[in-house]
Every structure is written in C-alpha cells, then in structure tokens.
Design a protein around this motif. Structure first.
Motif, PDB file in Angstrom:
ATOM      1  N   TYR A 240       2.628  18.062 -37.904  1.00 19.53           N
ATOM      2  CA  TYR A 240       2.399  16.625 -38.127  1.00 19.53           C
ATOM      3  C   TYR A 240       3.284  16.124 -39.259  1.00 19.53           C
ATOM      4  N   ARG A 241       3.988  15.041 -39.031  1.00 12.46           N
ATOM      5  CA  ARG A 241       4.947  14.546 -40.012  1.00 12.46           C
ATOM      6  C   ARG A 241       4.871  13.016 -40.199  1.00 12.46           C
ATOM      7  N   ASP A 242       5.204  12.601 -41.405  1.00 11.86           N
ATOM      8  CA  ASP A 242       5.632  11.246 -41.768  1.00 11.86           C
ATOM      9  C   ASP A 242       4.535  10.179 -41.813  1.00 11.86           C
ATOM     10  N   ARG A 243       3.532  10.249 -40.953  1.00  9.39           N
ATOM     11  CA  ARG A 243       2.550   9.160 -40.950  1.00  9.39           C
ATOM     12  C   ARG A 243       1.522   9.320 -42.055  1.00  9.39           C
TER      13      ARG A 243
ATOM     14  N   ASP B  85      -5.441  11.384 -38.548  1.00  6.08           N
ATOM     15  CA  ASP B  85      -4.527  12.057 -37.623  1.00  6.08           C
ATOM     16  C   ASP B  85      -4.208  13.465 -38.115  1.00  6.08           C
TER      17      ASP B  85
ATOM     18  N   ALA C 264       2.567  18.459 -31.759  1.00  4.82           N
ATOM     19  CA  ALA C 264       3.151  17.117 -31.803  1.00  4.82           C
ATOM     20  C   ALA C 264       3.346  16.653 -33.245  1.00  4.82           C
ATOM     21  N   THR C 265       4.505  16.100 -33.537  1.00  5.62           N
ATOM     22  CA  THR C 265       4.763  15.598 -34.888  1.00  5.62           C
ATOM     23  C   THR C 265       4.052  14.280 -35.159  1.00  5.62           C
ATOM     24  N   ASN C 266       3.639  13.574 -34.086  1.00  7.02           N
ATOM     25  CA  ASN C 266       2.976  12.275 -34.283  1.00  7.02           C
ATOM     26  C   ASN C 266       1.457  12.384 -34.297  1.00  7.02           C
ATOM     27  N   GLY C 267       0.942  13.615 -34.234  1.00  7.28           N
ATOM     28  CA  GLY C 267      -0.502  13.802 -34.273  1.00  7.28           C
ATOM     29  C   GLY C 267      -1.178  13.767 -32.919  1.00  7.28           C
ATOM     30  N   ALA C 268      -0.423  13.600 -31.837  1.00  6.49           N
ATOM     31  CA  ALA C 268      -1.024  13.598 -30.502  1.00  6.49           C
ATOM     32  C   ALA C 268      -1.688  14.952 -30.225  1.00  6.49           C
TER      33      ALA C 268
END
Length: 389
Positions: A108-111, A116, A127-131
């Motif tokens: 998980y990155r950036d958000r 998340d 998933a890097t977006n937390g999905a």
C-alpha cells in the motif's frame, strides 16, 4: 425466521441474551488439532512510528530528523537502540526471543489512509491503492486453509472488534474477554431445551457456555478488556488448550502531536501484552511466535506539534520462544533526503507480507505453494529471514 437466525449465527452475530460474542459456528470435526506451534498476530492500529520504537541512532541523519528522541533505551547493535519503554524486553533480545524488521511495509502506497492501510494489512493484498483481494477476507484465515484438521477452536479473534485478518471461509472463533452469559442455571437449562432440536444452535450455546465458564475466574471488566494484558491473558488461556492461532489489536499508535507520552503509553500496553503472553503460556512459550504489525510508518521528520504524520516505511516486532531473534532484519536505506521515500518517509525495502509468509512456512508448516497462491497471491517471498529457531 430460522433462516435469518442461522445467518446471524454463521456471521458471528448475537443469538440473544448475552451471547453477543458467541463463537462463529461451523462444522466441527473430531480430528486432532494441528501441531504444537502457536502464532499470535497483534495489529497495532494507528501506524506505529518504527523510527521511534527501533531508533537508528547510528544513522548520521537521525538526530536532525528527531531532535526530541534523546533518551534512548538499550542498544541493540551499533546502529539501533530501543525506545526506553521497551527496556523490559532487553533480556528477551539477549536470549533471542525478540527481533525486529525495519524499513518494511505492505505494498500500500501514497494515500496514507488508516482505513485503507489497515484493510490492506489484514487482507494481504498486493494492490498499491489498497484494493482488496476478490474474497475480501483475511490472510490469516486463508493461511488456516493450508493447515490440516482446522476447526473453530484452532483460530481465535479476541476482542470486541471484527478482525478482517481472520475473516473468511475457514472456521474461527471470536470472543471478547469481558463477555459473560450472565444466565442462571435454570435459564441455561431452558436454552438447552429450546435448542435441543437444532444442532447448530445447541452447539453454539454449549460452546459459548463453556467459554464463559472458563473465563469467569478472571473477572475481567469491560475496561480491562480493552487493555493488552487482558486480551493477552485470554489468548494465552485458549492457546494452552486447542487454539493454535490468535489475533487481537491494540490502539493508541496515531501520534500526530506530543508523540512522546502517547507512544510511551502504547508501548507500555504492548509490553504488558507480551509479558502476559509469555508468563501465561508457560512451557508453550517455547512453541510460540508473536508478530506485532502496523498499517504503515510515520514521517521521518517531526512535525511542529512534536509528533509525526502518516508515512510509509515502518517496523514490525517479533517475539517468542520459537524465534531465532536478537536481530534487526533490514536492508537499511538510510535517512538522507535523497534516501527518503518521496522526500518525507522511511523508504520501504522489504515486503511485510514476505516476512509473515516465512513465519507461516517455517513455524506453522504452511506450504510455500499455498502462501504465494492463496495467502498472499503473487507474493515473491525472496530469501528466508531465518526468523524461526
């Protein structure tokens, strides 16, 4: 009505009276429980600051980034020192019962969202977006599918919240330490009579009553149940019996302002949980590994409120008598401006999921093919960190 009640029961919700924390009921087998290895996973909610907990005092840039961190605890090696509140665990380090992984994170990155990030941590998604993975279940529940003869008592989620970590198709139980049936013998007899014709509810009632009776002696209040000591005590009691996997969470790690007192409180709670586990497990401590993990790290620099904000790379703690500890496992990236992730966070250099996968393989006996296909789909486990003795 019956269909609705069964649905509630299978999803772990209340069945009336004080059965609010009733165990999840699934088909129970009579096979022996799998192995003697015990695993406890503690989720540290709020993003523990790994740079403050395991301080890289040997890094020339640390002092400038953390001017408030001056009163260090015991040195671990030439690079790292413990936070002072972890000093009671220093003897564990010397005996190889304590280890850390540093500069680690989930994908998980950036958000930098707690919600998340915690979901990604407990789901095991790549998933890097937390999905989340398609099943939206927990990696520890999926790991149970790789063990033989799993039944509801094998895995326990302890506490008031629903842990995504243990949610899924495999049978697990849930319990809050302060839960009690509060029923007279006559009322319990009436329930047994009512449920006599329904094996599902009869089994649920019998298990809830047995667990309640087993914990009556502890006389734990609702307030105590929120503390790490109470959660650890209940977990150890189950782990001394048929349970082999337990999970609970500890809060208080979100330290945007005045980090020093807030982090000290959270660390004392964690130390209390760990020492309670060791004491209450007795001889079973030698067969136990504890993993304490958090959703992400915090910013490398202190902010204007003597706190830190949501970051990326962080740290994980491992403890237990089955551990080959006394090490900080890290590909240390450094703390120079050029080395920081996006110029603000500790650079993550290892996937936290890979460390968990190696513990599941080497300690619990989960096959590598199950780990990289089912537990953490697509994971590259890499070389072994040799965490298990």
């Amino acid at each position: 009505m019956d269909v609705t009640r069964r649905k509630l029961l299978r999803s772990g919700l209340a069945v009336g009276c004080s059965l609010a924390a009733s165990p999840l009921i699934t088909p129970v087998t009579l096979a022996a429980v799998p192995g003697d290895a015990r695993l406890v996973v503690i989720v540290l909610r709020g993003a523990m600051d790994g740079l403050d907990v395991v301080r890289p005092v040997g890094d020339v840039d640390f002092k400038a980034l953390r001017p408030s961190a001056t009163d260090h605890g015991p040195a671990l090696d030439t690079r790292f020192a413990l936070h002072p509140e972890l000093a009671p665990l220093a003897p564990w380090w010397q005996r190889g019962e304590l280890a850390f992984a540093h500069a680690v994170s989930t994908p998980y990155r950036d958000r930098r969202s707690h919600f998340d990030g915690q979901d990604a941590l407990e789901n095991g998604s790549a998933a890097t977006n937390g999905a989340l993975t398609p099943g939206a279940d927990g990696w520890l529940n999926r790991a149970l599918a790789g063990l033989p003869d799993v039944r509801s008592e094998t895995g326990f989620a302890v506490g008031h919240e629903t842990l995504l970590l243990l949610r899924g198709d495999q049978p697990v139980s849930t319990w809050a330490p302060d839960a009690d049936l509060h029923l007279s013998p006559q009322a319990q007899a009436l329930l047994r009579k009512i449920y006599a014709g329904d094996p599902l509810f009869a089994a649920a009632h019998a298990q809830a009553a047995a667990l309640s009776e087993a914990t009556d002696a502890a006389e734990m209040s609702a307030r105590q149940a929120r503390r790490g000591e109470a959660l650890a005590r209940f977990s150890a009691a189950r782990l001394r019996e048929e349970t082999r996997v337990a999970a609970f969470s500890l809060g208080g790690w979100d330290t945007h302002a005045r980090q020093a007192p807030a982090l000290a409180r959270a660390l004392r709670d964690l130390v209390s949980a760990l020492t309670t586990l060791k004491t209450d497990l007795g001889a079973d401590w030698s067969r136990t590994v504890v993993m304490a993990v958090t959703e992400f790290g915090r910013t490398a620099r202190e902010n204007g409120s003597q706190g830190t904000d949501h970051g990326t790379g962080g740290a994980a703690l491992f403890a237990g008598g089955a551990l080959a500890g006394g090490r900080v496992i890290t590909d240390w990236p450094g703390l120079s401006d050029a080395a920081l992730y996006e110029g603000r966070d500790l650079m993550p250099t290892r996937d936290l999921r890979a460390l968990a996968a190696w513990v599941l393989r080497d300690h619990m006996g989960v096959a590598a093919s199950h780990l990289d296909r089912i537990v953490f789909p697509g994971l590259e486990m890499g070389s072994s960190p040799r965490l298990i003795a």
